[in-house]
Design a protein around this motif. Structure first.
Motif, mmCIF file in Angstrom:
data_model
loop_
_atom_site.group_PDB
_atom_site.id
_atom_site.type_symbol
_atom_site.label_atom_id
_atom_site.label_comp_id
_atom_site.label_asym_id
_atom_site.label_seq_id
_atom_site.Cartn_x
_atom_site.Cartn_y
_atom_site.Cartn_z
ATOM 1 N N MET A 1 5.283 -4.546 7.650
ATOM 2 C CA MET A 1 5.463 -4.885 6.271
ATOM 3 C C MET A 1 4.696 -6.165 5.935
ATOM 4 N N ILE A 2 4.649 -7.093 6.888
ATOM 5 C CA ILE A 2 3.924 -8.334 6.646
ATOM 6 C C ILE A 2 2.437 -8.053 6.496
ATOM 7 N N ASN A 3 1.915 -7.148 7.318
ATOM 8 C CA ASN A 3 0.490 -6.803 7.219
ATOM 9 C C ASN A 3 0.170 -6.126 5.893
ATOM 10 N N LYS A 4 1.063 -5.260 5.409
ATOM 11 C CA LYS A 4 0.856 -4.604 4.121
ATOM 12 C C LYS A 4 0.846 -5.629 2.987
ATOM 13 N N LEU A 5 1.795 -6.561 3.041
ATOM 14 C CA LEU A 5 1.861 -7.603 2.020
ATOM 15 C C LEU A 5 0.607 -8.471 2.035
ATOM 16 N N ASN A 6 0.124 -8.813 3.230
ATOM 17 C CA ASN A 6 -1.092 -9.623 3.334
ATOM 18 C C ASN A 6 -2.314 -8.890 2.807
ATOM 19 N N SER A 7 -2.398 -7.579 3.041
ATOM 20 C CA SER A 7 -3.540 -6.829 2.520
ATOM 21 C C SER A 7 -3.492 -6.721 1.001
ATOM 22 N N ILE A 8 -2.300 -6.549 0.449
ATOM 23 C CA ILE A 8 -2.154 -6.498 -1.010
ATOM 24 C C ILE A 8 -2.516 -7.843 -1.622
ATOM 25 N N LEU A 9 -2.048 -8.925 -1.002
ATOM 26 C CA LEU A 9 -2.400 -10.262 -1.501
ATOM 27 C C LEU A 9 -3.903 -10.515 -1.400
ATOM 28 N N GLY A 10 -4.539 -9.977 -0.356
ATOM 29 C CA GLY A 10 -5.986 -10.105 -0.223
ATOM 30 C C GLY A 10 -6.716 -9.399 -1.357
ATOM 31 N N LYS A 11 -6.233 -8.232 -1.752
ATOM 32 C CA LYS A 11 -6.846 -7.511 -2.871
ATOM 33 C C LYS A 11 -6.660 -8.269 -4.179
ATOM 34 N N VAL A 12 -5.469 -8.802 -4.384
ATOM 35 C CA VAL A 12 -5.204 -9.581 -5.598
ATOM 36 C C VAL A 12 -6.092 -10.826 -5.615
ATOM 37 N N ASN A 13 -6.252 -11.458 -4.462
ATOM 38 C CA ASN A 13 -7.108 -12.639 -4.371
ATOM 39 C C ASN A 13 -8.551 -12.311 -4.724
ATOM 40 N N SER A 14 -9.043 -11.164 -4.259
ATOM 41 C CA SER A 14 -10.429 -10.801 -4.556
ATOM 42 C C SER A 14 -10.607 -10.449 -6.036
#
Length: 78
Positions: A1-14
């Motif tokens: 779940m932490i990895n999924k959250l980090n990937s979503i935050l990475g997309k939002v950041n980009s």
């Protein structure tokens, strides 16, 4: 779940153009979080039962569920 959250935050950041790197929890951090959540959860359930407080009982159950979720994250981290 932490990895999924980090990937979503990475997309939002980009999308927004902001570079924020979330901290990566270590195994020790997750174990400490699990223990604290479990102690608070058991205390909340106990006090909620003794004092007939639905709010404390609910918060105790929520903390206990958080401890269970952290345990599953620990298994995924190994």
């Amino acid at each position: 779940m932490i990895n999924k959250l980090n990937s979503i935050l990475g997309k939002v950041n980009s999308i927004t153009g902001v570079q924020i790197t979330p901290p990566e929890p270590t195994k020790t951090d997750l174990q400490l979080s699990r223990c604290i959540s479990l102690v608070i959860g058991i205390g909340g359930v106990t006090l909620g039962t003794i004092c007939s407080s639905k709010m404390l009982l609910g918060l105790g159950v929520l903390c206990t569920v958080s401890s269970i979720a952290t345990t599953s994250e620990l298994k995924n981290l190994k």
